[in-house]
Scaffold this motif. Structure first.
Motif, PDB file in Angstrom:
ATOM      1  N   HIS A 348       0.796  -1.307   0.013  1.00  0.00           N
ATOM      2  CA  HIS A 348      -0.217   0.048   0.045  1.00  0.00           C
ATOM      3  C   HIS A 348       0.847   1.292   0.130  1.00  0.00           C
ATOM      4  N   GLU A 349       2.064   1.188   0.786  1.00  0.00           N
ATOM      5  CA  GLU A 349       2.925   2.436   0.709  1.00  0.00           C
ATOM      6  C   GLU A 349       3.390   2.382  -0.476  1.00  0.00           C
ATOM      7  N   ARG A 350       3.743   1.424  -1.503  1.00  0.00           N
ATOM      8  CA  ARG A 350       4.107   1.737  -2.620  1.00  0.00           C
ATOM      9  C   ARG A 350       3.478   2.183  -3.763  1.00  0.00           C
ATOM     10  N   GLY A 351       2.106   2.091  -3.523  1.00  0.00           N
ATOM     11  CA  GLY A 351       1.128   2.712  -4.409  1.00  0.00           C
ATOM     12  C   GLY A 351      -0.137   2.094  -4.663  1.00  0.00           C
ATOM     13  N   ALA A 352      -1.277   2.266  -4.375  1.00  0.00           N
ATOM     14  CA  ALA A 352      -2.383   1.501  -4.491  1.00  0.00           C
ATOM     15  C   ALA A 352      -2.569   0.988  -6.001  1.00  0.00           C
ATOM     16  N   VAL A 353      -2.531   2.244  -6.794  1.00  0.00           N
ATOM     17  CA  VAL A 353      -2.703   2.053  -8.350  1.00  0.00           C
ATOM     18  C   VAL A 353      -1.626   1.068  -8.789  1.00  0.00           C
ATOM     19  N   ASN A 354      -0.476   1.299  -8.476  1.00  0.00           N
ATOM     20  CA  ASN A 354       0.608   0.037  -8.991  1.00  0.00           C
ATOM     21  C   ASN A 354       0.079  -1.403  -8.578  1.00  0.00           C
ATOM     22  N   ARG A 355      -0.311  -1.684  -7.377  1.00  0.00           N
ATOM     23  CA  ARG A 355      -0.773  -2.808  -7.060  1.00  0.00           C
ATOM     24  C   ARG A 355      -1.828  -3.346  -7.787  1.00  0.00           C
ATOM     25  N   SER A 356      -2.864  -2.602  -8.073  1.00  0.00           N
ATOM     26  CA  SER A 356      -4.236  -2.990  -8.901  1.00  0.00           C
ATOM     27  C   SER A 356      -3.579  -3.242 -10.251  1.00  0.00           C
ATOM     28  N   CYS A 357      -3.075  -2.302 -10.953  1.00  0.00           N
ATOM     29  CA  CYS A 357      -2.468  -2.595 -12.230  1.00  0.00           C
ATOM     30  C   CYS A 357      -1.933  -4.031 -12.515  1.00  0.00           C
ATOM     31  N   GLN A 359      -1.710  -6.443 -10.609  1.00  0.00           N
ATOM     32  CA  GLN A 359      -2.714  -7.641 -10.373  1.00  0.00           C
ATOM     33  C   GLN A 359      -3.626  -7.727 -11.306  1.00  0.00           C
ATOM     34  N   ILE A 360      -4.268  -6.611 -11.935  1.00  0.00           N
ATOM     35  CA  ILE A 360      -5.224  -6.769 -12.971  1.00  0.00           C
ATOM     36  C   ILE A 360      -4.519  -7.584 -14.113  1.00  0.00           C
ATOM     37  N   VAL A 361      -3.300  -7.115 -14.369  1.00  0.00           N
ATOM     38  CA  VAL A 361      -2.761  -7.750 -15.770  1.00  0.00           C
ATOM     39  C   VAL A 361      -2.281  -9.264 -15.293  1.00  0.00           C
ATOM     40  N   SER A 362      -2.051  -9.529 -14.156  1.00  0.00           N
ATOM     41  CA  SER A 362      -1.801 -10.890 -13.682  1.00  0.00           C
ATOM     42  C   SER A 362      -2.919 -11.647 -13.901  1.00  0.00           C
ATOM     43  N   ARG A 363      -4.196 -11.134 -13.404  1.00  0.00           N
ATOM     44  CA  ARG A 363      -5.326 -11.888 -13.322  1.00  0.00           C
ATOM     45  C   ARG A 363      -5.822 -12.218 -14.892  1.00  0.00           C
ATOM     46  N   ILE A 364      -5.862 -11.033 -15.583  1.00  0.00           N
ATOM     47  CA  ILE A 364      -6.207 -11.277 -17.169  1.00  0.00           C
ATOM     48  C   ILE A 364      -5.372 -12.290 -17.830  1.00  0.00           C
ATOM     49  N   THR A 365      -4.017 -12.243 -17.657  1.00  0.00           N
ATOM     50  CA  THR A 365      -3.217 -13.197 -18.376  1.00  0.00           C
ATOM     51  C   THR A 365      -3.260 -14.504 -17.882  1.00  0.00           C
ATOM     52  N   HIS A 366      -3.442 -14.540 -16.555  1.00  0.00           N
ATOM     53  CA  HIS A 366      -3.706 -16.175 -16.136  1.00  0.00           C
ATOM     54  C   HIS A 366      -4.927 -16.844 -16.430  1.00  0.00           C
ATOM     55  N   SER A 367      -5.950 -15.808 -16.511  1.00  0.00           N
ATOM     56  CA  SER A 367      -7.233 -16.386 -16.833  1.00  0.00           C
ATOM     57  C   SER A 367      -7.779 -16.184 -18.244  1.00  0.00           C
ATOM     58  N   SER A 368      -6.769 -15.903 -19.207  1.00  0.00           N
ATOM     59  CA  SER A 368      -7.183 -15.829 -20.473  1.00  0.00           C
ATOM     60  C   SER A 368      -7.398 -17.375 -21.223  1.00  0.00           C
ATOM     61  N   ARG A 369      -8.387 -17.401 -21.911  1.00  0.00           N
ATOM     62  CA  ARG A 369      -8.964 -18.623 -22.631  1.00  0.00           C
ATOM     63  C   ARG A 369      -8.000 -18.878 -23.799  1.00  0.00           C
ATOM     64  N   LYS A 370      -8.071 -20.474 -23.980  1.00  0.00           N
ATOM     65  CA  LYS A 370      -7.265 -20.547 -25.080  1.00  0.00           C
ATOM     66  C   LYS A 370      -7.979 -20.628 -26.375  1.00  0.00           C
TER      67      LYS A 370
END
Length: 546
Positions: A348-357, A359-370
């Motif tokens: 949180h100290e490093r920046g909430a926007v950085n954490r969300s971005c 995490q969003i990229v990680s979630r989207i790429t891991h849940s991407s369908r074949k």
């Protein structure tokens, strides 16, 4: 004399658009607070005693040094140099200066010259306190287009904005003149004052933290053919000098990397090239001085070793608790949850926007369908393509499988390329889309294989961590795709020579009729900070203020 200015970014100088850029800027007076011993040499009137030269050793007595001081005070020209001393020619009448007794030399040496005379003065040299009039910092983003591909007249309204060259007059100042017509603004902040009238003692360091939120709709850093987006941290300081009436400051432009913002649904904003983000009136940055004792150039090594010992002791205590089974499973779980909470606080100290971005990229790429694609040529099936996923991020590989089981045409060789190309809108383009795509085409990785007789073929194409993610603006966009090149044929390249119940003997044909064709499969690539780009952008930058 000079002052060292060192800038260190957090997060490896790689930031998502919309998050907070933070860095630490330190100003150091590198002069050590000790009495300086300066080698002073001079040229005096020739003496009549001898035509040779004499070299005095640094280990002479105090009486000799005082004599040297009185002698130097009578000379007309004094030059300090520690590397190239000037010899004193002897030959004039002896002065009141005392010298040490020279060792006897042979007659052969009497004709030769002695080494040059080096005099060491123990006069206490006054160590000056460095005085800086002011220091400032600001963030600047700009883009450059290729005039052979894009019509520059479309950006006439942006040419009146100048990039800052260092000063406290504001951000991008609007004027009638400009330095470079190709450099156009993207984002600019007003200069933030770090200090006014700063005094630095010898060996002292003053540190300041600088934080400012980045707009979420700015494009990512990109170095292409049609357009280039660059972002800089402009750091400037002005040192007080007594030699000149005009004190000129020095400015350094330090490049950092920006990745485009990613929303929850995976969409990314479209940047308007004609509307740069100019923050010239309101200063949104947060500047704080790091409160600490006087920081010297040399750090005490005991602090790091003490911290390591404390961490080691805490770890050993925790291991002993686990081995002795003195704590229940609930207590151990609570300890782990507290550790996660502490880590979340750091995030949180490093920046909430950085954490969300991230995490969003990680979630989207891991849940991407074949995805599956049937590849045909003239209504004849060549292969079936299986992609593990269609959404990827920088630094990871693009993996897939080619299935030739139900193919009508035989594939002799397959070549796969991971490529990107820029797309320019027709309203500002000077070339056709095919010409722009061919000129701006960039190959990032490739795969080749002879696959005659293969039923299945797997491939993996790495995405460079330093590449740009795909983006879209009102004028130029960047697209990624997989390009497949097939060499196919209708007839079999082998003819049977001898066939029986146990084996078959074939011979390859000398000539065979083949054909080639290619196809493109689009893919999506998101930005993600990696070790390679952080090592490239995240190194501390140091410059001198003369």
């Amino acid at each position: 004399m000079s002052v060292l200015v060192t800038t260190t970014f957090s997060q490896g100088a790689v930031f998502y658009a919309g998050e907070t850029l933070s860095c630490t800027i330190s100003f150091t007076n590198p002069i050590k607070p000790t009495t300086a011993t300066t080698t002073i040499t001079t040229r005096s009137t020739p003496m009549t005693r001898s035509s040779s030269t004499v070299q005095l050793q640094p280990t002479q007595s105090t009486r000799l040094m005082s004599s040297l001081t009185s002698f130097l005070s009578r000379t007309s020209t004094v030059t300090a140099s520690a590397e190239d001393p000037i010899a004193i020619e002897l030959g004039s009448p002896r002065t009141s200066m005392d010298t040490t007794t020279m060792s006897p030399r042979s007659s052969l040496d009497s004709a030769a010259s002695y080494p040059s005379l080096r005099r060491l003065s123990t006069l206490s040299q006054t160590i000056k306190t460095e005085h800086l009039l002011c220091g400032f910092v600001q963030v600047v983003g700009s883009f450059v287009v290729d005039p052979q591909l894009i019509n520059m007249n479309e950006f006439d309204s942006l040419r009146h904005y100048n990039s800052p060259q260092g000063g406290l007059g504001g951000g991008l100042v609007k004027s009638d003149t400009f330095m470079d017509t190709r450099t156009l603004p993207v984002f600019s902040t007003s200069p933030s004052i770090l200090f006014i009238d700063l005094d630095l003692e010898p060996g002292e360091t003053k540190q300041y933290t600088y934080k400012i939120p980045l707009p979420h709709d700015i494009p990512p850093s990109h170095r292409g053919k049609a357009v280039r987006f660059n972002y800089y941290l402009v750091v400037g300081a002005q040192r007080a000098t007594s030699n000149s009436k005009v004190n000129q400051g020095q400015v350094a432009q330090i490049r950092f990397r920006v990745l485009n913002h990613v929303s929850e649904n995976g969409s990314r904003p479209i940047y308007d090239l004609m509307n740069p983000v100019i923050l010239g009136k309101e200063d949104q940055a947060i500047v704080k001085e790091v409160k600490s004792d006087t920081v010297h150039v040399k750090r005490r090594p005991s602090s790091s070793s003490t911290r390591v010992m404390e961490e080691k002791k805490a770890f050993m205590d925790y291991v002993n608790e686990l081995l002795d089974n003195k704590k229940s499973r609930h207590e151990i779980t609570r300890r782990e949850s507290e550790a996660y909470e502490e880590e979340e606080e750091r995030e949180h100290e490093r920046g909430a926007v950085n954490r969300s971005c991230s995490q969003i990229v990680s979630r989207i790429t891991h849940s991407s369908r074949k995805a599956m694609y049937d590849i045909y040529k003239n209504n004849q099936r060549v292969a079936k393509l299986h992609l593990i996923k269609t959404a990827h991020r920088l630094g990871e590989p693009v993996m897939g499988i080619l299935d030739f089981n139900e193919a009508t045409l035989s594939t002799y060789k397959i070549s796969i390329f991971l490529e990107s190309s820029e797309v320019v809108e027709d309203t500002i383009a000077l070339r056709t889309q095919q010409q722009i795509a061919r000129v701006s085409r960039k190959m990032h990785s490739d795969f080749h294989s002879f696959c005659l007789g293969n039923k299945r073929l797997s491939f993996s194409l790495p995405i460079p961590a330093t590449a740009s993610p795909d983006f879209q603006t009102t004028g130029v966009s960047l697209k990624y795709y997989l390009k497949f090149e097939f060499i196919t044929g209708l007839d079999s390249p082998f003819i049977p020579i001898n066939t029986d119940e146990r084996h078959r003997h074939y011979q390859s044909l000398q000539d065979i009729e083949v054909s080639t064709f290619d196809c493109q499969i689009p893919i999506t690539i998101y930005g993600s900070p990696g070790g390679q780009d952080r090592a490239l952008f995240g190194r501390p930058h140091t410059f001198r203020v003369q």
